[in-house]
Write a protein that holds these residues in place. Structure first.
Motif, short mmCIF file in Angstrom:
data_model
loop_
_atom_site.label_atom_id
_atom_site.label_comp_id
_atom_site.label_asym_id
_atom_site.label_seq_id
_atom_site.Cartn_x
_atom_site.Cartn_y
_atom_site.Cartn_z
N LEU A 5 12.14 11.30 5.36
CA LEU A 5 13.07 10.41 4.66
C LEU A 5 13.85 11.24 3.66
O LEU A 5 13.27 12.06 2.95
N ALA A 63 16.16 8.17 7.78
CA ALA A 63 14.98 8.79 8.39
C ALA A 63 15.51 9.75 9.44
O ALA A 63 16.30 9.37 10.31
N GLU A 97 6.60 1.62 14.99
CA GLU A 97 5.86 2.80 14.52
C GLU A 97 5.67 2.80 13.00
O GLU A 97 5.24 3.81 12.44
N GLY A 98 6.03 1.71 12.34
CA GLY A 98 5.89 1.64 10.89
C GLY A 98 7.01 2.29 10.11
O GLY A 98 6.96 2.38 8.89
N LEU A 99 8.06 2.73 10.80
CA LEU A 99 9.16 3.42 10.11
C LEU A 99 9.93 2.48 9.19
O LEU A 99 10.28 2.85 8.07
N ASP A 101 8.76 -0.02 7.59
CA ASP A 101 7.93 -0.20 6.40
C ASP A 101 8.02 0.99 5.47
O ASP A 101 8.10 0.83 4.25
N ARG A 102 8.03 2.20 6.01
CA ARG A 102 8.15 3.40 5.18
C ARG A 102 9.47 3.42 4.42
O ARG A 102 9.51 3.72 3.23
N VAL A 103 10.56 3.11 5.12
CA VAL A 103 11.87 3.14 4.49
C VAL A 103 11.96 2.07 3.41
O VAL A 103 12.39 2.34 2.28
N ALA A 105 9.55 0.64 1.73
CA ALA A 105 8.67 0.97 0.61
C ALA A 105 9.34 1.95 -0.35
O ALA A 105 9.27 1.79 -1.57
N GLU A 106 10.02 2.94 0.19
CA GLU A 106 10.70 3.92 -0.66
C GLU A 106 11.88 3.29 -1.40
O GLU A 106 12.11 3.57 -2.58
N ARG A 109 10.53 1.17 -4.17
CA ARG A 109 10.03 2.03 -5.25
C ARG A 109 11.20 2.42 -6.17
O ARG A 109 11.09 2.38 -7.38
N TRP A 138 7.00 -8.71 3.47
CA TRP A 138 7.07 -7.86 2.28
C TRP A 138 7.14 -8.66 0.99
O TRP A 138 7.24 -8.09 -0.09
#
Length: 180
Positions: A5, A63, A97-99, A101-103, A105-106, A109, A138
Motif C-alpha cells: 500500500l 495497492a 483476499e482481504g485487500l 479490508d487492508r486499504v 483500515a489504513e 487510521r 466496518w
C-alpha cells in the motif's frame, strides 16, 4: 500475493488512468463519471487528478502488485460534510483476499487523526448491496439520507456514516502527513 500500500505521486498518472478506466469498466454504478467520459481526458487532466489526490486534507492509497495497481481508496475533506470517503475499488482478480479490508483500515487510521473530525461519510449506489454490506461490516450505518446519483437522478445513493469513538483529536499531525 505481495501487495504494497502506498500513496500516489504526479508521475503515477498513467497507472492512475489505467486503474480508473478498469474501475469504470468493472463497476459503473460506483462512480460519478462514465467510462466514455474518462477515456476522453487528456494527460493534463489525469495529472491534475493525481495532484488533487495529494492535497492537504486528502489521502489516497493504492495497492500495488509489482508494476500493476490493483486497488485504491480516497478520502477528502468536504467543506460541509467533513471527511468524505470515495468508494474502495479492488480489481476483480484480487477480491476475496482481504485487500479491501487492508486499504479501508489504513484510510480510517489516517482519517481518525484529522483534527475536529468526529466521523466519516460515504455514498453508495442503492443498487450496490455488496458495497453496502462491506461498509456495514466496518461499522458504517445508513443515515436515512438518499442523494440523487450524479449520472442518473432517477436513481439514488445511500449515505452511510461511521462515527469515530471518543473525542476528535487536537492539533494536526506534522506537515507531510496529507498523503498516504
Amino acid at each position: 500475493m505481495d501487495v504494497v500500500l502506498r500513496g500516489v505521486e504526479e508521475a503515477d498518472w498513467p497507472r492512475w488512468r489505467d486503474l480508473r478506466l478498469r474501475m469504470l469498466a468493472d463497476t459503473p454504478l460506483a462512480f460519478t463519471e462514465t467510462l466514455e467520459t474518462a477515456r476522453g481526458h487528456d494527460e493534463e487532466e489525469w495529472r491534475s487528478r493525481v495532484r488533487r489526490a495529494r492535497e492537504p486534507g486528502s489521502s489516497t492509497l493504492v495497492a500495488e502488485e509489482g508494476e500493476r495497481w490493483v486497488a485504491t481508496m480516497s478520502v477528502f475533506t468536504h467543506p460541509r460534510q467533513g471527511l468524505f470517503l470515495v468508494s474502495v475499488y479492488v480489481d476483480p482478480a484480487h477480491r476475496g483476499e482481504g485487500l479491501a479490508d487492508r486499504v479501508l483500515a489504513e484510510v480510517l487510521r489516517w482519517a481518525r487523526t484529522r483534527p475536529g473530525q468526529d466521523g466519516i461519510r460515504l455514498h453508495v449506489h442503492e443498487r450496490n448491496p455488496r458495497a453496502q454490506a462491506f461498509y456495514h461490516r466496518w461499522g458504517f450505518r445508513d443515515t436515512g439520507v438518499r442523494v440523487p446519483y450524479h449520472l442518473d437522478p432517477t436513481q439514488r445513493e445511500v449515505e452511510m456514516r461511521l462515527a469515530f469513538p471518543g473525542p476528535a483529536p487536537g492539533p494536526a499531525p506534522a506537515p507531510g502527513g496529507h498523503g498516504a
